[in-house]
Design a protein around this motif. Structure first.
Motif, PDB file in Angstrom:
ATOM      1  N   GLU A   1       0.693  -1.276  -0.543  1.00 46.15           N
ATOM      2  CA  GLU A   1      -0.283   0.163  -0.082  1.00 46.15           C
ATOM      3  C   GLU A   1       0.667   1.363  -0.034  1.00 46.15           C
ATOM      4  O   GLU A   1       0.284   2.288  -0.554  1.00 46.15           O
ATOM      5  CB  GLU A   1      -0.882  -0.321   1.153  1.00 46.15           C
ATOM      6  CG  GLU A   1      -2.039  -0.910   0.627  1.00 46.15           C
ATOM      7  CD  GLU A   1      -2.785  -0.776   0.331  1.00 46.15           C
ATOM      8  OE1 GLU A   1      -3.310  -0.003  -0.544  1.00 46.15           O
ATOM      9  OE2 GLU A   1      -3.655  -1.974  -0.508  1.00 46.15           O
ATOM     10  N   TYR A   2       2.125   0.774   0.767  1.00 43.37           N
ATOM     11  CA  TYR A   2       3.046   2.235   0.712  1.00 43.37           C
ATOM     12  C   TYR A   2       3.553   2.437  -0.633  1.00 43.37           C
ATOM     13  O   TYR A   2       3.711   3.543  -1.284  1.00 43.37           O
ATOM     14  CB  TYR A   2       3.705   1.888   1.727  1.00 43.37           C
ATOM     15  CG  TYR A   2       5.469   2.822   1.638  1.00 43.37           C
ATOM     16  CD1 TYR A   2       4.790   4.062   2.448  1.00 43.37           C
ATOM     17  CD2 TYR A   2       6.442   3.197   0.512  1.00 43.37           C
ATOM     18  CE1 TYR A   2       6.197   5.159   2.760  1.00 43.37           C
ATOM     19  CE2 TYR A   2       6.827   4.244   0.490  1.00 43.37           C
ATOM     20  CZ  TYR A   2       7.247   5.176   1.308  1.00 43.37           C
ATOM     21  OH  TYR A   2       8.235   5.596   1.543  1.00 43.37           O
ATOM     22  N   HIS A   3       3.533   2.224  -1.391  1.00 38.32           N
ATOM     23  CA  HIS A   3       4.109   1.676  -2.344  1.00 38.32           C
ATOM     24  C   HIS A   3       2.823   2.494  -3.463  1.00 38.32           C
ATOM     25  O   HIS A   3       3.430   3.479  -4.586  1.00 38.32           O
ATOM     26  CB  HIS A   3       4.928   0.551  -3.592  1.00 38.32           C
ATOM     27  CG  HIS A   3       5.733   0.316  -2.778  1.00 38.32           C
ATOM     28  ND1 HIS A   3       7.329   1.225  -3.034  1.00 38.32           N
ATOM     29  CD2 HIS A   3       6.686  -0.560  -1.501  1.00 38.32           C
ATOM     30  CE1 HIS A   3       7.878   0.149  -1.637  1.00 38.32           C
ATOM     31  NE2 HIS A   3       7.478  -0.494  -1.272  1.00 38.32           N
ATOM     32  N   ALA A   4       1.993   1.992  -3.236  1.00 32.16           N
ATOM     33  CA  ALA A   4       0.780   2.117  -4.317  1.00 32.16           C
ATOM     34  C   ALA A   4       0.154   3.603  -4.028  1.00 32.16           C
ATOM     35  O   ALA A   4       0.522   4.889  -4.498  1.00 32.16           O
ATOM     36  CB  ALA A   4      -0.762   1.571  -4.045  1.00 32.16           C
ATOM     37  N   ARG A   5       0.779   3.416  -2.759  1.00 30.62           N
ATOM     38  CA  ARG A   5       0.660   5.578  -2.270  1.00 30.62           C
ATOM     39  C   ARG A   5       1.432   6.516  -2.770  1.00 30.62           C
ATOM     40  O   ARG A   5       0.926   7.459  -3.898  1.00 30.62           O
ATOM     41  CB  ARG A   5       0.519   6.083  -1.297  1.00 30.62           C
ATOM     42  CG  ARG A   5      -1.098   5.253  -0.189  1.00 30.62           C
ATOM     43  CD  ARG A   5      -0.310   5.249   1.234  1.00 30.62           C
ATOM     44  NE  ARG A   5      -0.378   7.271   1.717  1.00 30.62           N
ATOM     45  CZ  ARG A   5      -0.101   7.990   2.173  1.00 30.62           C
ATOM     46  NH1 ARG A   5       0.674   6.752   3.599  1.00 30.62           N
ATOM     47  NH2 ARG A   5       0.454   9.267   2.304  1.00 30.62           N
ATOM     48  N   GLU A   6       2.477   6.302  -3.182  1.00 30.84           N
ATOM     49  CA  GLU A   6       4.132   6.350  -3.709  1.00 30.84           C
ATOM     50  C   GLU A   6       3.405   6.763  -5.502  1.00 30.84           C
ATOM     51  O   GLU A   6       3.652   8.435  -5.983  1.00 30.84           O
ATOM     52  CB  GLU A   6       5.566   6.095  -3.578  1.00 30.84           C
ATOM     53  CG  GLU A   6       6.121   6.185  -2.379  1.00 30.84           C
ATOM     54  CD  GLU A   6       6.058   7.227  -1.819  1.00 30.84           C
ATOM     55  OE1 GLU A   6       6.202   7.991  -2.567  1.00 30.84           O
ATOM     56  OE2 GLU A   6       6.397   7.540  -0.803  1.00 30.84           O
ATOM     57  N   ALA A   7       3.163   5.822  -6.175  1.00 26.36           N
ATOM     58  CA  ALA A   7       2.834   5.553  -7.511  1.00 26.36           C
ATOM     59  C   ALA A   7       1.762   6.413  -7.806  1.00 26.36           C
ATOM     60  O   ALA A   7       1.555   6.914  -8.989  1.00 26.36           O
ATOM     61  CB  ALA A   7       2.656   3.909  -8.125  1.00 26.36           C
ATOM     62  N   ALA A   8       1.061   6.497  -6.892  1.00 28.26           N
ATOM     63  CA  ALA A   8      -0.270   7.447  -6.942  1.00 28.26           C
ATOM     64  C   ALA A   8      -0.198   9.209  -6.373  1.00 28.26           C
ATOM     65  O   ALA A   8      -0.857   9.751  -6.711  1.00 28.26           O
ATOM     66  CB  ALA A   8      -1.879   7.280  -6.428  1.00 28.26           C
TER      67      ALA A   8
ATOM     68  N   ARG B   1       0.197  10.276  -3.840  1.00 26.09           N
ATOM     69  CA  ARG B   1      -0.160  10.486  -2.672  1.00 26.09           C
ATOM     70  C   ARG B   1       1.362   9.701  -1.744  1.00 26.09           C
ATOM     71  O   ARG B   1       0.335   9.708   0.012  1.00 26.09           O
ATOM     72  CB  ARG B   1      -1.123   9.720  -2.241  1.00 26.09           C
ATOM     73  CG  ARG B   1      -2.390  10.483  -3.471  1.00 26.09           C
ATOM     74  CD  ARG B   1      -3.844  10.425  -3.612  1.00 26.09           C
ATOM     75  NE  ARG B   1      -4.566   9.906  -2.646  1.00 26.09           N
ATOM     76  CZ  ARG B   1      -5.736   9.580  -2.062  1.00 26.09           C
ATOM     77  NH1 ARG B   1      -6.060   8.436  -3.063  1.00 26.09           N
ATOM     78  NH2 ARG B   1      -5.685  10.110  -0.626  1.00 26.09           N
ATOM     79  N   GLY B   2       2.126   9.677  -1.926  1.00 26.86           N
ATOM     80  CA  GLY B   2       3.282   9.164  -0.928  1.00 26.86           C
ATOM     81  C   GLY B   2       3.194  10.230  -0.074  1.00 26.86           C
ATOM     82  O   GLY B   2       2.860  10.693   0.394  1.00 26.86           O
ATOM     83  N   GLU B   3       4.665  10.052   0.733  1.00 23.58           N
ATOM     84  CA  GLU B   3       5.618  10.518   1.937  1.00 23.58           C
ATOM     85  C   GLU B   3       5.023  12.393   1.541  1.00 23.58           C
ATOM     86  O   GLU B   3       6.308  12.822   0.659  1.00 23.58           O
ATOM     87  CB  GLU B   3       6.624  10.067   2.445  1.00 23.58           C
ATOM     88  CG  GLU B   3       6.547   9.199   3.713  1.00 23.58           C
ATOM     89  CD  GLU B   3       7.929   8.652   4.412  1.00 23.58           C
ATOM     90  OE1 GLU B   3       7.907   8.946   5.104  1.00 23.58           O
ATOM     91  OE2 GLU B   3       8.581   7.934   3.605  1.00 23.58           O
TER      92      GLU B   3
END
Length: 213
Positions: free
Chosen positions: A64-71, A73-75
């Motif tokens: 999910e962390y990597h999915a957020r980054e790809a979208a 919407r990461g850190e």
């Protein structure tokens, strides 16, 4: 005599508000719900990632962390994520001649973002960059490698007893427990914490007085 001060990151120099709010939004759960779950796992002494597993059973946190980054919407970290005492306190420590290191359990990306804030510190490094995380003793061996001081002359500052105070003490460092964030407040007056911490502080501004002692 304290020569080097090493500071934890989450809930020591940065607020976790944005971090948990962004996860709540990503998982599509109310922010207050995830916040309450974080409090529940903290009270149980569990890993804070367990809050995400309670919010979404079966979640693969790493995926999910990597999915957020790809979208996109990461850190994210900026000046508003710092506690207000961070810059003046760290600058004061350096004026007093201390080496200042920031080292905590964070990702490589968090390390990049923190260094981008140009903090008054000699070094900013994360567990993601070292490949080892607290409370592993190897993390604190790395801390001593970069501290450039003897363990007895190195002070580790953090909010979490199990990740900060106890393992740092076991490694021979001096320790300061800060009453900040859920862990810091929950265990501030715990007998084991009181016994293990060389100092208990309410603000990073208190570190200058410790150094002058």
């Amino acid at each position: 005599m304290i020569e080097t001060i090493v500071l934890d990151i989450g809930e020591t120099i940065t607020r976790d508000d944005r971090y948990w709010a962004s996860w709540a939004d990503w998982l599509d759960v109310p922010r207050h719900t995830l916040s309450a779950l974080v409090g529940a796992v903290v009270a149980r002494g569990h890993d804070n990632a367990d809050a995400l597993r309670l919010a979404r059973p079966g979640i693969d946190v790493g995926a999910e962390y990597h999915a957020r980054e790809a979208a996109g919407r990461g850190e994210h970290l900026d000046e508003t994520d710092l506690y207000p005492d961070v810059r003046p306190a760290l600058a004061a420590l350096r004026r007093l001649g201390a080496r200042v290191v920031v080292a905590g359990n964070q990702t490589r990306r968090a390390g990049e973002l923190l260094r981008g804030l140009d903090l008054p510190a000699d070094l900013v490094v994360t567990s993601g960059e070292w490949g080892v995380a607290k409370p592993d003793p190897e993390f604190f061996r790395r801390v001593l490698d970069v501290a450039d001081a003897a363990p007895s002359a190195t002070l580790y500052v953090g909010d979490h007893p199990a990740n900060d105070v106890f393992p740092a003490k076991a490694a021979g460092l001096r320790t300061a427990h800060i009453r900040r964030g859920p862990w810091g407040h929950l265990w501030a007056d715990d007998a084991e914490v009181v016994g293990a911490a060389d100092w208990r502080i309410g603000s990073l501004a208190d570190l200058a007085e410790i150094l002058e002692e």
